[in-house]
Design an enzyme around this catalytic site. Structure first.
Site, PDB file in Angstrom:
ATOM      1  N   LYS C 116       0.815  -1.214   0.000  1.00  0.00           N
ATOM      2  CA  LYS C 116       0.000   0.000   0.000  1.00  0.00           C
ATOM      3  C   LYS C 116       0.850   1.266   0.000  1.00  0.00           C
ATOM      4  O   LYS C 116       0.469   2.283  -0.564  1.00  0.00           O
ATOM      5  CB  LYS C 116      -0.941  -0.023   1.202  1.00  0.00           C
ATOM      6  CG  LYS C 116      -2.047  -1.051   0.943  1.00  0.00           C
ATOM      7  CD  LYS C 116      -3.060  -1.186   2.047  1.00  0.00           C
ATOM      8  CE  LYS C 116      -3.980  -2.347   1.669  1.00  0.00           C
ATOM      9  NZ  LYS C 116      -4.688  -2.918   2.797  1.00  0.00           N
ATOM     10  N   ARG C 292      -7.001  -8.305  -9.089  1.00  0.00           N
ATOM     11  CA  ARG C 292      -7.667  -9.571  -9.396  1.00  0.00           C
ATOM     12  C   ARG C 292      -9.079  -9.272  -9.900  1.00  0.00           C
ATOM     13  O   ARG C 292      -9.518  -8.126  -9.878  1.00  0.00           O
ATOM     14  CB  ARG C 292      -7.778 -10.408  -8.124  1.00  0.00           C
ATOM     15  CG  ARG C 292      -8.409  -9.586  -7.000  1.00  0.00           C
ATOM     16  CD  ARG C 292      -8.819 -10.372  -5.815  1.00  0.00           C
ATOM     17  NE  ARG C 292      -8.986  -9.539  -4.640  1.00  0.00           N
ATOM     18  CZ  ARG C 292     -10.089  -8.864  -4.326  1.00  0.00           C
ATOM     19  NH1 ARG C 292     -11.126  -8.890  -5.118  1.00  0.00           N
ATOM     20  NH2 ARG C 292     -10.148  -8.134  -3.235  1.00  0.00           N
TER      21      ARG C 292
END
Lengths: 489, 170, 489, 170
Positions: C116, C292
């Site tokens: 992140k 994804r």
């Protein structure tokens, strides 16, 4: 405003109507025969009323009984589905008399559509071309033979009360005509108690192309594109698709205009279908109007984005058409396979009985309207349509390949089905190339090709079959020996 | 045991070589070993994984020597015999016995709407013996061989189930 | 060209991938744990391999075992689904090393998205605004507290390895921060064996709006519109919809451009999702990229007409994007409800066990992706998502009313589900008016309103409940007396 | 028999007045007669049409005086008693007995990841007694009342089913 609809039908179409009503907050009243007490439509309606014995004449065709339930349940409208009372203008009239909102055309318009003779005359007047044939009913077999010789064999004998392909025979000579005449008469009397026969030129290598039409009470008429339904057996549709591979934008608009003229000519209200034969030379001939929602309406729903049952209810409420012709756009391609309980190799003879297990296909671009559930029964009293498997794709190829995958995924235990035949058809180059005609099955020997495919399947499954047989013997041996362990996880 | 499947040329020798427990077995079919893993099993049907492939079969009719199953939606008839049977079978001229069958049975359930043949009538293969109504359609039952109808079991108005006897033709 | 795909997942997403592969003629390899031998994905794949015990670490997370199956089955590509190994860059790298086509981004890009901190830095560089917070990982709880006081409470503690809402705590003061820090650390270690924490400003009355993005191997990038996923519990999405009621054409294009920049900035390939928080003042802040296919991808499929799994495979095959941004048009409205096995009144605690009976909704504009079938079991070893119920409509109102009808139609026997809660939410005026925020449930007291709705339901069902109780006593009496007749039709 | 449903004010007197055969009955609830048509019935559940409405119920737990069912997805607890019971019940001060319950049971299945209370500890309602893991989530089990933990049944690493005893609090 319609608030409670009685659905005078059963099976998948009763469920279909319930679904839209539920989404619209409209209450539903189901009716059921002895045979159908455990059916899904009984379980999913707001209320369900028993109306009689299994035989249709004693339940789903019993007008008085259904009217009685209408009144006692407080329903304010009736949806007839397809089949049964859907095209019975006496029933529509009975509803009108009792101030019940019949979701469909007026009794007069229905009568006109149902009378093939008068309808044909109205079409000719409106400039809609029809198939050459007897100007009206024929008196008897002799009269029919005279006309047949006039327009030339082969000809079709059609009962004016038939529908959905029943009460039709194709005959090639005077001898066949006499036998055919009697069969059609018999079937018509068996179905509706009366008979009246037309003769029509039988066109070779024709396609069955029909248009969804809609007309509101204010005279606004639209067509919602065509459906090609050429894949048939015994004049009954098996596979439908939209768009048709032979209808281009220009044709769609041109024939679409004729369809709107046809609807106007018979003062049609609500949804209906104008059926055409398309000859190999590209000419379209009007055949008839189906004055009801069609079995194959979901493919039109997929490409138009419309909910046709909702549109029916809106029109029945007296609302103006919520769109204009030019607002409608076709989006993608859709195919429907009618999953029938029948044995292809026994000349499509019905197959009935308990269905202990079912797997219903799903996924992107797949819709399956069905009354099946694990543990249900396919009844011999009603027609053989168990499910409508519908797929959509951005391209024809996508809709076709999704259909093949969904057919693979569809498992119905206990009865013979038309699924294997559809796999052979959908996988054929003729279907892929859009080389369709109403004699598609015979023309391309599809039943024999299915037999070949099944032989190959048997080769592929041989070892698994042997394993299953081995397991069976061993299982019994172990049970007899009181062991039986290790057989169930 | 030897297994022969209708419409399939090859024949198969099958034997269970090992029970691994928990519903798993090693079996040999002809010369290859396979892993058989049973997921569900009853007298009515079986779900299993053979090597890495899932199958489900439904057991229909079966005798000691013949078995009808539907495997993955494909109907299959399996003839089973020990190698000893095999010899007896061949020597008795087996395999062509179908024509000797005298019973004409209904292949569909339905209501008899008309009977066209009476006892003692001689019939030809393909002649209509009676007409059934099922699912709003009329279906004819035709003679399966030439011969004489020695008895006609059904009459108009009868309801017949699949497999019920319609007539005897000798 | 991909010809055989191993699906390193289970449940509905494994089935979802199988469906598209089957339609494309691609073979599939399923893997399953002890717990899943009877699961549908095992039955529907071309081949199925057992990979270990029920616990994910011993099966679906076992990289070596899955690689072994890849090689022995001859699969040439792997689809990771979501969860499990889908965002594990070590696994993606393992695939790359073994020349296996991993259907997703490169290991490097995935690593960047998953970190992140680094991702945030890349976004700032690309001009994509992010939420104020720690410039990188915090050292410990004390460090976290310092930053929290800097940017002002409330703040979020986020594990960089978390995902899907796990490993996140909102804390309001120093005291809460210390407890929260330990929980997040614990959950992260339990899930992935390691922990590293970020601090971020917690914005109030925010909406969760995300964009579907797609980028091919040639650098062509598109966004496939937004999804609003503001209805959440414990930071996990419950209900998603597209379009968002607060995204107009201009915003869609403007943020969409940022999304394409974001995908370019991390050299993303294949499909992914860029998640944003939208503050009440209309500002969008980038949160993270989900590298994804997303659980909620079907709503995007409905409005775009695309098959996103097919698009994934096409991109993995190295094909150029089959359309340009300007070719994409949004058609209609779609909603997804995640049907979880959980008890709303026990703070959404899991509910597991056998499911003897199921009725799965269907019909026009309804899609249900699920692993449920009558007789299946909901396992405690995996997550609580049993089904994704998705509806489409020409208008938002049509999609909403279809969802309400489909929820009514969905019957799952044996476990508690989130269906009743969704009926309360979908029926609320706040939802109808599009007045959404990530604290929607608390803000509008939805759980209490559900309790009220259930009370009313009980009143409505009281007489039927009494009848069921009466039948039960009578049934036993008759069984004891050896009668029992007349109890079963 | 008299029936009382949790969260529903009204109480119901129910009696079967006639068995019409074929699974059909006439029943009276309070002052109204109803037609009850049973479609399927077992000890686990029932499907029926009451007047014109279809219902399905699943029977969960039941004793002679209390029954838990799920009717059409709605969970319902029904208290049953004869009118005689009614009088006894009222006179014994019944109805407020819940707080006397000492057993703390797990309402979910899961694995025990930590236990925070030891035997003999005094606890307040809402205190965490142990933490369970299920479906990738950690869920705490809290004390249902103030008191002393007289016994703590579970330990770290245990697997508990729904309804299993966690601790006794007195």
């Amino acid at each position: 405003m319609i608030e409670k609809v009685l659905i005078a039908n059963r099976g998948e179409i009763a469920l279909r109507v319930i679904r839209t009503c539920r989404a619209l907050g409209i209450k539903t009243v189901a009716v059921y025969s002895d045979e159908d007490a455990n059916s899904l439509h009984v379980k999913q309606a707001t209320e369900s009323y028993h109306i009689g014995e299994a035989a249709p004449a004693k339940s789903y065709l019993n007008q008085e009984k259904i009217l009685e339930v209408m009144l006692s349940s407080g329903a304010d409208a009736i949806h007839p589905g397809y089949g049964f009372l859907s095209e019975n203008d006496d029933f529509a009239r009975l509803c009108e008399k009792n101030k019940i909102n019949f979701i469909g055309p007026s009794a007069d318009s229905m009568n006109l559509c149902g009378d093939k003779m008068k309808c044909k005359a109205a079409m000719l007047k409106a400039g809609v071309p029809t198939v050459p044939g007897s100007p009206g009913l024929v008196k008897d077999a002799k009269d029919a033979a005279r006309i047949a010789n006039d327009i030339g064999y082969p000809v079709m004998l059609k009962s004016v009360y038939g529908g959905g392909g029943r009460g039709i025979r194709i005959v090639n000579n005077d001898k066949e005509l006499h036998g055919g005449y009697e069969s059609v008469t018999g079937e018509s009397i068996a179905a509706v108690g009366k008979s009246a026969i037309l003769v029509e030129k039988f066109l070779e290598k024709t396609r069955h192309i029909e248009y969804q039409m809609a007309r509101d009470m204010h005279g606004n008429t639209v067509h919602i594109f065509e459906r090609e339904c050429s894949i048939q057996r015994r004049n009954q549709k098996l596979i439908e698709q939209t768009p048709s591979p032979v209808v281009d934008e220009e044709t769609r608009a041109r024939i679409g205009q004729l369809v709107c003229n046809a609807a106007d000519a018979v003062d049609y209200t609500n949804l209906g279908t104008a059926e055409f034969l398309r000859a190999d030379n590209g000419e379209f001939y009007f055949i008839e109007i189906n004055a009801r929602l069609q079995v194959e309406h979901p493919i039109t729903e997929y490409v138009s984005g419309l909910d046709l049952v909702k549109l029916q209810i809106d029109i029945a409420n007296g609302e103006p058409m919520p769109f204009r012709q030019e607002d409608l756009r076709m989006n993608g391609y859709a195919i429907e396979c009618r999953i029938n309980a029948e044995d292809t190799f026994l000349d499509f003879a019905p197959s009935t009985g308990p269905v202990p297990d079912v797997n219903i296909p799903a996924g992107p671009g797949v819709r399956c309207d069905t009354y099946l559930y694990p543990g249900c029964t396919v009844s011999p009293f009603y027609d053989s349509l168990m499910a409508k498997l519908v797929t959509w794709g951005q391209t024809f190829e996508e809709s076709r390949s999704r259909m093949l995958a969904a057919l693979d995924d569809f498992y119905i235990q206990g009865v013979e089905t038309s699924i294997p035949l559809y796999k052979t058809i959908l996988g054929s180059k003729e279907y892929k190339n859009g080389n369709l005609s109403t004699d598609f099955l015979k023309r391309y020997g599809m039943v024999d090709r299915l037999a070949e495919d099944l032989k190959k399947e048997k080769e592929l499954k041989a070892e698994a079959a042997v394993a299953a047989a081995m397991a069976y013997s061993e299982y019994f041996k172990s049970r007899v020996q009181g062991a039986g362990q290790g057989w169930k996880r | 045991m030897n297994y022969k499947i209708q419409d399939v040329k090859k024949s198969f020798d099958g034997v269970i070589t090992r029970n691994l427990g928990g519903g798993e077995f090693i079996i040999r079919i002809n010369d290859a070993e396979h892993n058989l893993k049973i997921l569900e099993m009853s007298t009515k049907g079986i779900e299993f994984i053979l090597d890495q492939r899932y199958h489900r079969a439904r057991y229909l009719e079966n005798s000691t020597s013949e078995m009808s199953i539907v495997i993955d939606n494909v109907p299959v008839t399996i003839n089973m015999h020990t190698h000893f049977d095999d010899i007896v079978y061949k020597n008795s001229g087996g395999g062509g016995a179908v024509n000797a069958q005298t019973s004409l049975k209904s292949q569909i359930p339905g209501k008899v709407v008309s009977v066209t043949v009476s006892e003692g009538d001689s019939v030809k293969k393909g002649d209509v013996v009676c007409t059934l109504e099922s699912m709003k359609m009329q279906v004819t039952v035709k003679a399966h061989k030439d011969g004489t109808a020695t008895s006609v079991i059904v009459k108009e108005g009868d309801t017949v189930a699949k497999g019920d006897l319609i007539a005897e033709i000798k």
